[in-house]
Design a protein around this motif. Structure first.
Motif, mmCIF file in Angstrom:
data_model
loop_
_atom_site.group_PDB
_atom_site.id
_atom_site.type_symbol
_atom_site.label_atom_id
_atom_site.label_comp_id
_atom_site.label_asym_id
_atom_site.label_seq_id
_atom_site.Cartn_x
_atom_site.Cartn_y
_atom_site.Cartn_z
ATOM 1 N N HIS A 159 -42.241 26.039 114.574
ATOM 2 C CA HIS A 159 -42.159 24.747 115.273
ATOM 3 C C HIS A 159 -41.642 24.979 116.699
ATOM 4 N N SER A 174 -41.022 23.978 108.729
ATOM 5 C CA SER A 174 -41.329 23.842 110.146
ATOM 6 C C SER A 174 -40.077 24.277 110.903
ATOM 7 N N LEU A 202 -46.678 24.197 114.013
ATOM 8 C CA LEU A 202 -46.491 22.790 114.368
ATOM 9 C C LEU A 202 -45.843 22.820 115.735
ATOM 10 N N THR A 239 -52.905 24.977 111.097
ATOM 11 C CA THR A 239 -52.186 24.124 112.030
ATOM 12 C C THR A 239 -51.810 22.830 111.339
ATOM 13 N N CYS A 240 -50.633 22.317 111.696
ATOM 14 C CA CYS A 240 -50.171 21.012 111.199
ATOM 15 C C CYS A 240 -50.291 19.950 112.289
ATOM 16 N N ASP A 241 -50.936 20.274 113.400
ATOM 17 C CA ASP A 241 -50.913 19.413 114.579
ATOM 18 C C ASP A 241 -52.034 18.389 114.646
ATOM 19 N N TYR A 255 -50.750 17.182 107.587
ATOM 20 C CA TYR A 255 -49.330 16.903 107.802
ATOM 21 C C TYR A 255 -49.259 15.377 107.763
ATOM 22 N N ASN A 279 -38.239 20.152 108.287
ATOM 23 C CA ASN A 279 -38.105 20.624 109.656
ATOM 24 C C ASN A 279 -36.690 21.169 109.827
ATOM 25 N N LEU A 321 -44.132 18.295 118.878
ATOM 26 C CA LEU A 321 -45.537 17.857 118.875
ATOM 27 C C LEU A 321 -46.125 17.866 120.281
#
Length: 293
Positions: A118, A92, A157, A179-181, A203, A37, A161
């Protein structure tokens, strides 16, 4: 029957052992991707009615400066260890970093890392955004990353969040394909969206260094051992059908001098094992898509 909240309908239920088999290149059993990140936090962000950006009153010099260690020092330490052991990053990215610290973005790009969004700042939240605002953030992300790196982002992402009910539909509409969510699976899975198509790539919160050090209060060696145990299990299960392991990182945490050594030992273990396909997020999504009917 007790009535509860409606199923949001984001994806179908698929029992773990009743799915078509996934295979990874070279007969590897687990696809491993590292998600640094690379973020920018505002020292005095605008107030949001639903969430404070800092636990302390801001301007929060302490919180800001702690995280700014990422961009001044610990990104380089983390990145060098990753490159040494053959791990590319799938970044990210707080896309404002392209303006604030372009040197960090340029270094990641030169290493062949992939970028996904992100959000703009990690101190700006999606809660309560209207559609126009959310579209503007997606468009800004696509344009800014393309201008800075030459890459067109494929993934998302959500900033800190945070989401709206339309987030996944919008990113698919704009052509992003992963998507990483969603943290609901150890394999890539399709997501239901209004237009286009979207894949959920695993993720992780469980082996995220933020959770490891801030939530679970792990020592550096405990965190490194957790990564190895996560890998060993997923590699073993992947013999039946290929699994995915994500290692989400924040350089100001993992790149501290007292933490980087055990982390490097974990990377060395995974790289030497022989069962890991060490890849970028987009590579994993493409390999998975190639096996879907």
């Amino acid at each position: 029957m007790i009535e509860g909240a409606a199923d949001p309908g984001l994806y179908d239920f698929a029992p773990y052992r009743a799915r078509p088999k996934i295979t990874w290149p070279g007969g590897k059993t687990v696809a491993v991707w590292v998600a640094p990140n690379l973020e920018y936090y505002e020292i005095d962000p605008p107030n949001h009615p639903q969430r404070k950006a800092w636990a302390r009153p801001h301007p929060d010099v302490v919180g800001y400066a702690h995280r700014d260690h990422s961009n001044r020092v610990s990104h380089w330490r983390m990145a060098e260890v990753m490159s040494k052991h053959g791990f590319p990053g799938s970044v990210s990215l707080s896309v404002a970093l392209c303006q604030h610290h372009p040197e960090v973005v340029a270094d990641a790009n030169a290493r062949g890392w992939e970028f996904f969004s992100h959000g703009i700042y990690n101190t700006r939240y999606a809660y309560a955004m209207d559609e126009t605002q959310e579209r503007a953030i997606i468009e800004d992300s696509i344009r800014t990353v393309r201008d800075a790196t030459g890459q067109t982002i494929r993934g998302w992402l959500a900033p800190a969040l945070t989401h709206t009910p339309r987030t996944l539909d919008l990113i698919a509409e704009y052509g992003l394909d992963y998507t990483c969510d969603l943290y609901h699976d150890d394999q890539a899975q399709p997501v239901k969206v209004g237009k286009g198509s979207l894949v959920s790539i695993p993720y992780s919160l469980e082996v995220n260094d933020h959770y490891g050090f801030f939530i679970y209060n792990m020592s550096p060696r405990e965190y490194a051992d957790t990564l190895i145990r996560q890998f060993e299990r997923l590699a073993a299960e992947g013999e039946q059908s290929g699994t995915v392991m994500c290692i989400p990182l924040h350089a100001y945490l993992i790149g501290q001098p007292h933490r980087i050594g055990p982390f490097e030992e974990a990377l060395r273990h995974i790289a030497a094992d022989g069962r890991a396909w060490i890849a970028r997020a987009g590579d994993i999504v493409d390999a998975w898509k190639g096996q879907q009917p």
